[in-house]
Motif scaffolding. Structure first.
Motif, mmCIF file in Angstrom:
data_model
loop_
_atom_site.group_PDB
_atom_site.id
_atom_site.type_symbol
_atom_site.label_atom_id
_atom_site.label_comp_id
_atom_site.label_asym_id
_atom_site.label_seq_id
_atom_site.Cartn_x
_atom_site.Cartn_y
_atom_site.Cartn_z
ATOM 1 N N LEU A 6 47.699 -11.573 41.732
ATOM 2 C CA LEU A 6 48.836 -11.691 42.644
ATOM 3 C C LEU A 6 48.383 -12.278 43.976
ATOM 4 O O LEU A 6 49.018 -13.208 44.505
ATOM 5 N N SER A 55 57.373 -15.874 46.033
ATOM 6 C CA SER A 55 56.529 -14.698 46.254
ATOM 7 C C SER A 55 57.287 -13.415 45.942
ATOM 8 O O SER A 55 56.696 -12.442 45.451
ATOM 9 N N SER A 56 58.588 -13.394 46.204
ATOM 10 C CA SER A 56 59.403 -12.224 45.871
ATOM 11 C C SER A 56 59.448 -12.023 44.361
ATOM 12 O O SER A 56 59.372 -10.891 43.863
ATOM 13 N N TYR A 59 56.135 -10.632 43.203
ATOM 14 C CA TYR A 59 56.043 -9.209 43.531
ATOM 15 C C TYR A 59 56.807 -8.369 42.507
ATOM 16 O O TYR A 59 56.288 -7.358 42.009
ATOM 17 N N TYR A 62 54.927 -8.185 39.373
ATOM 18 C CA TYR A 62 53.783 -7.273 39.491
ATOM 19 C C TYR A 62 54.225 -5.831 39.261
ATOM 20 O O TYR A 62 53.580 -5.076 38.522
ATOM 21 N N SER A 220 53.880 -12.068 53.441
ATOM 22 C CA SER A 220 52.893 -12.183 52.373
ATOM 23 C C SER A 220 51.870 -11.047 52.419
ATOM 24 O O SER A 220 51.538 -10.443 51.389
ATOM 25 N N LEU A 223 53.475 -7.835 51.121
ATOM 26 C CA LEU A 223 53.590 -7.748 49.665
ATOM 27 C C LEU A 223 52.286 -7.239 49.046
ATOM 28 O O LEU A 223 52.299 -6.375 48.168
ATOM 29 N N CYS A 227 51.461 -3.436 47.223
ATOM 30 C CA CYS A 227 50.877 -3.291 45.894
ATOM 31 C C CYS A 227 49.591 -2.473 45.936
ATOM 32 O O CYS A 227 49.362 -1.613 45.082
#
Length: 263
Positions: A6, A55-56, A59, A62, A220, A223, A227
């Motif tokens: 990621l 990127s959303s 995420y 993930y 960024s 995110l 995680c």
């Protein structure tokens, strides 16, 4: 998807976007051509929307790959799944039958017992994650107009908080990025002096670039941290307040630095 994968995808996607803008700004400084300056605004908006959207999706995928149950996750993930269940039933050929309504009720009542599993940003043919896929708007939808309000909605979907520092720059983003991008995109001519605090000149455009990318960088980083620390879990919400305060402060300091740099 592993955390290091990621991070790699987020960094890679952000890196080439920054380089493209830097290259175009260098050309603008060398030529001073108005068309190049206008192109920078168009490209800046494209990378603002493109990065937030992709990127959303990364995420969410993930979280999906972490195989957590809905009752472990914050409420936004339940909303994503419930919306999917309802949309599937509406699209069903049996949409107007009592049987279909009973199916919906059954799925909704058992939602907590299922794992959060979605596929967004996947290639339908290969069934593999494709960060270049811009055609899936089922969960993350910018409506081709990523203004602060839409950005706030996306943050709600993925479970991040909208910062007061971004709120303080809403008017600046709307008037200088969104309005100018829309005017250029629709073929309108821009006045050299667009407003009291923004002109179609390299200094003002560079400041706009820095403001937008400071928000992107902050997002960024967040995110990745969500995680790492699993802030998407209900059980970890008590640890989140201090982290959000830290990110607010970082963004505040960055904005102050940008204002001083271009004053």
């Amino acid at each position: 998807m592993k955390l290091n994968k990621l991070e790699e995808l987020l960094e890679e996607d952000l890196g080439w976007r920054k380089k493209e803008l830097s290259d175009l700004i260098l050309i603008a400084k060398q030529t001073g051509e108005e068309v190049v300056l206008k192109s920078i605004i168009l490209l800046l908006y494209a990378h603002w929307e493109g990065y937030i959207k992709r990127s959303s999706k990364l995420y969410l995928n993930y979280i999906s790959d972490s195989k957590k149950f809905l009752n472990e996750l914050t409420e936004n993930f339940r909303a994503v799944i419930l919306k999917g269940i309802i949309n599937q039933c509406i699209a069903s050929k049996e949409a107007l039958t009592l049987q279909n309504e009973l199916i919906v009720l059954s799925k909704l009542s058992n939602a907590d017992k299922i794992k959060f599993k979605i596929k967004t940003g996947y290639n339908n043919e290969s069934n593999e994650l494709d960060v270049e896929n811009d055609f899936d708007n089922t969960i993350i939808n910018t409506h081709s107009n990523l203004n602060p309000k839409v950005f706030k909605n996306i943050l709600s979907v993925i479970g991040l908080q909208y910062k007061t520092q971004i709120e303080s720059r809403e008017k600046y983003i709307d008037s200088h990025l969104l309005a100018n991008r829309n005017s250029i995109g629709h073929g309108s001519r821009l006045k050299k002096q667009i407003s009291e605090d923004f002109a179609l000149e390299i200094n003002d455009i560079e400041k706009l670039r820095d403001v937008i990318f400071s928000i992107i960088d902050n997002f960024s980083d967040e995110l990745v941290e969500y995680c790492k620390e699993e802030y998407f879990l209900i059980s970890n919400q008590h640890k989140l307040t201090s982290y959000i305060e830290l990110k607010e402060l970082e963004l505040s300091n960055t904005f102050k630095y940008i204002d001083e740099k271009y004053s």
